[in-house]
Design an enzyme around this catalytic site. Structure first.
Site, short mmCIF file in Angstrom:
data_model
loop_
_atom_site.label_atom_id
_atom_site.label_comp_id
_atom_site.label_asym_id
_atom_site.label_seq_id
_atom_site.Cartn_x
_atom_site.Cartn_y
_atom_site.Cartn_z
N CYS A 86 46.55 28.72 51.20
CA CYS A 86 47.07 29.16 50.32
C CYS A 86 48.04 30.56 50.84
O CYS A 86 48.76 30.23 51.55
CB CYS A 86 46.66 29.52 48.89
SG CYS A 86 47.57 29.54 47.51
N HIS A 187 44.80 23.97 48.12
CA HIS A 187 43.38 24.35 48.04
C HIS A 187 42.47 23.58 48.38
O HIS A 187 42.09 22.61 47.30
CB HIS A 187 43.18 24.96 46.50
CG HIS A 187 43.70 26.26 46.38
ND1 HIS A 187 43.28 27.76 46.58
CD2 HIS A 187 45.14 26.57 45.70
CE1 HIS A 187 44.22 28.51 46.44
NE2 HIS A 187 45.33 27.91 45.85
N GLU A 189 39.29 23.81 48.70
CA GLU A 189 38.04 24.10 47.75
C GLU A 189 38.12 23.59 46.28
O GLU A 189 37.33 23.29 45.70
CB GLU A 189 37.85 25.53 47.78
CG GLU A 189 38.54 26.36 46.84
CD GLU A 189 40.14 26.76 47.50
OE1 GLU A 189 40.65 27.70 46.72
OE2 GLU A 189 40.28 26.13 48.45
#
Length: 207
Positions: A86, A187, A189
Site C-alpha cells: 500500500c 493488501h 494481509e
C-alpha cells in the site's frame, strides 16, 4: 522457508503491522518487527507496510536515522528481496502528491497522484477488485485482492516498472517492481488465499 532466513517487518509508526505480521507467520516466515537498521542490514527479506498519508509515512521512515540509506543499500547493492505494501509501495516512487509534493525513496520513476471520483467510481477505492499481471517474470498472478486507497502510482516515462493493474474507472497500477523491490497497492494481509499465496511466493523469491 529456509532456516536462517529472517524477514524484517519495518515498524516506523505507519503500518498495519499486526495483520501483516500474522499473515507472514501464517505462511511460515520468521518475522522480526523492527525499527533497528542493524536488523534490516542482516535480514534476508524486508517488508515495508504503510497506512495513512504519503507525507506521514515518508516522514516516519526518514525519522529513523539511517533507515532509508540502509534500505537503498540492502535492496540495490545486496539485492535483498523487498515488498512494499500500500503506502509502502507508494514510497518507492519519486514523489507523492498528497496535500503537497513530497519526495519518496526514488526507486521507481513516477509519482503518486490522487484517484479521480466520478458518477461511476468512488474514492477511496475500497474493496475487492481484479489484479491483472503485466509483463513476464513477476510474482503477481491474476486474481482478486483487497484494495483501500485514494492515491495511486503513475509511471513518469515508461511502464516498464508496472507489474499489475486493476480497474477503477480506468486502469490503476496495482503492482510495481524495480530489481528486487516489489510493491503492491493492494493488501495481501487482507486478501485471504490470494494474498497468502503471494506472500508465500515472496518468501521463496530468488530474483
Amino acid at each position: 522457508m529456509a532456516s536462517g532466513q529472517e524477514v524484517a517487518l519495518i515498524d516506523y509508526g505507519a503500518g498495519n503491522l499486526h495483520s501483516v505480521e500474522n499473515a507472514l507467520r501464517a505462511v511460515g516466515a520468521d518475522v522480526v518487527v523492527t525499527a533497528d537498521i542493524a536488523v534490516v542490514a542482516s535480514a534476508s527479506r524486508i517488508v515495508l507496510p504503510g497506512v495513512g498519508s504519503f507525507k506521514a509515512c515518508i516522514d516516519g521512515l526518514t525519522a529513523i536515522e539511517g533507515m532509508a540509506e540502509t534500505l537503498d543499500t540492502r535492496v540495490f547493492r545486496d539485492a535483498v528481496p523487498f515488498l512494499g505494501i500500500c503506502v509502502g509501495m507508494q514510497l518507492m516512487a519519486e514523489y507523492g502528491l498528497e496535500h503537497g509534493t513530497f519526495k519518496g525513496l526514488g526507486w521507481v520513476s513516477g509519482s503518486v497522484k490522487p484517484l479521480t471520483a466520478s458518477e461511476y467510481v468512488k474514492v477511496p477505492h475500497m474493496g475487492w477488485n481484479t489484479v491483472e499481471p503485466v509483463g513476464a517474470g513477476s510474482l503477481i498472478e491474476p486474481g482478486e485482492a483487497y484494495f483501500l486507497h485514494s492515491y495511486a502510482f503513475e509511471s513518469a516515462q515508461t511502464p516498464d516498472s508496472v507489474r499489475a493493474v486493476t480497474d477503477h474507472g480506468g486502469p490503476v497500477v496495482a503492482a510495481i517492481q524495480e530489481g528486487t523491490a516489489l510493491g503492491v497497492q493492494f493488501h495481501p494481509e487482507k486478501s485471504q488465499k490470494y494474498g497468502l499465496d503471494l506472500l508465500s511466493r515472496f518468501l521463496e523469491w530468488r530474483p
